[in-house]
Enzyme design. Sequence first.
Site, PDB file in Angstrom:
ATOM      1  N   HIS A  79      -2.500  -3.880  -3.396  1.00  0.00           N
ATOM      2  CA  HIS A  79      -2.453  -4.743  -2.219  1.00  0.00           C
ATOM      3  C   HIS A  79      -1.020  -5.130  -1.854  1.00  0.00           C
ATOM      4  O   HIS A  79      -0.792  -5.984  -1.010  1.00  0.00           O
ATOM      5  CB  HIS A  79      -3.290  -5.992  -2.532  1.00  0.00           C
ATOM      6  CG  HIS A  79      -3.609  -6.857  -1.369  1.00  0.00           C
ATOM      7  ND1 HIS A  79      -3.203  -8.174  -1.282  1.00  0.00           N
ATOM      8  CD2 HIS A  79      -4.300  -6.614  -0.229  1.00  0.00           C
ATOM      9  CE1 HIS A  79      -3.643  -8.701  -0.154  1.00  0.00           C
ATOM     10  NE2 HIS A  79      -4.299  -7.788   0.511  1.00  0.00           N
ATOM     11  N   LYS A  81       2.735  -5.184  -0.303  1.00  0.00           N
ATOM     12  CA  LYS A  81       3.382  -4.819   0.960  1.00  0.00           C
ATOM     13  C   LYS A  81       4.878  -4.988   0.754  1.00  0.00           C
ATOM     14  O   LYS A  81       5.363  -6.087   0.520  1.00  0.00           O
ATOM     15  CB  LYS A  81       2.919  -5.735   2.104  1.00  0.00           C
ATOM     16  CG  LYS A  81       1.383  -5.811   2.300  1.00  0.00           C
ATOM     17  CD  LYS A  81       0.831  -7.023   1.661  1.00  0.00           C
ATOM     18  CE  LYS A  81      -0.555  -7.395   2.154  1.00  0.00           C
ATOM     19  NZ  LYS A  81      -1.562  -6.397   1.961  1.00  0.00           N
TER      20      LYS A  81
END
Length: 334
Positions: A79, A81
């Site tokens: 997950h 970024k």
Amino acid sequence: QIIVQFYTIKDDHVGQSLRDALVERAQAGVEVRVLHDELPFFGLPRAFKQKMTDAGIRVARPKGPKRLLGPFQLNYRNHRKLVIVDQTVAFAGGLNMSKTYLGESKIGAWRDTFARFEGPIVTQLGLHFASDWLWSTEEDLSGGFTGDQAEKGALRAVALAPSPAEDLAAGNLYFIAAAHAARKRLWIATPYFAPDRDVLTALRFAAMRGVEVKILVPGKADHYLTFYAAMAYFDDMRSVGGEIWVYTPAFTHQKVVLIDDDLCSIGSVNLDIRSGLLNFEITVVMEGEAAAQDVREMMEDDFAQATRVDEDLQDRPLPVRMAARIARLFAPVL
């Protein structure tokens, strides 16, 4: 060198703009690597990725802990970024690459936070990327992140990267440590509020000690199960003096924590069981009054546009009460 890592990249005008910019840089001689977490059979079109690889861009899919189903295991998602440019500038936070993050979807306006970092913290972020890249491709990039070009700034920072591959549930410990560290203020902005039992207990104890615990959540749903599951936890916090605030102008997707006047964090970690136990996440924890003041002003503006929850779940309409209690049963896998 350009490093790009996103949980979501869509084949829309935003994803295509990112692809085209990376292709242009690769054709100019820049070394480009892209990590993108996508489900088997539901990822980017072959032509989208082929355009990047034809330009010399290295593209890989993150891997999770090895399980019986191998590439078909869906529970462990990366997950994170992250964008790193020339090992000197990094960006991290909640954004993904799709038009949804510009407010161009049925959910409408979008509120997120993505921060720029410089200094030695960039090396830390790069080493976490190198770890993911090694796992995915067996290519070791860690020797390239030496920190030689990093100039120290006025703040102290650490890149925390929770992972289900570790023995410690670092995502949960991150929030527990924040709750224990807080003396007067603990503000958390999260799109999903379904905390693990230990995390919930730590947050409740902080509120009982007199810490101002304020949690900012969305006033609209991008996923209905997570939206209603959050409502089932509101009373747990409110009963001990914690505050739940609902942000109304847009869907708030930011993952931000403020502790007192000198600690803050910006990253990808949600206040839910999935982020705490199952996802690969990343966040930058900063110590220093300047960064904390910036985050405080940002969050004060958000709270000014939010409404405090002042009703118990039992006072909500019957369909909402039922939906919340049923959704809470699914909290461990949402």
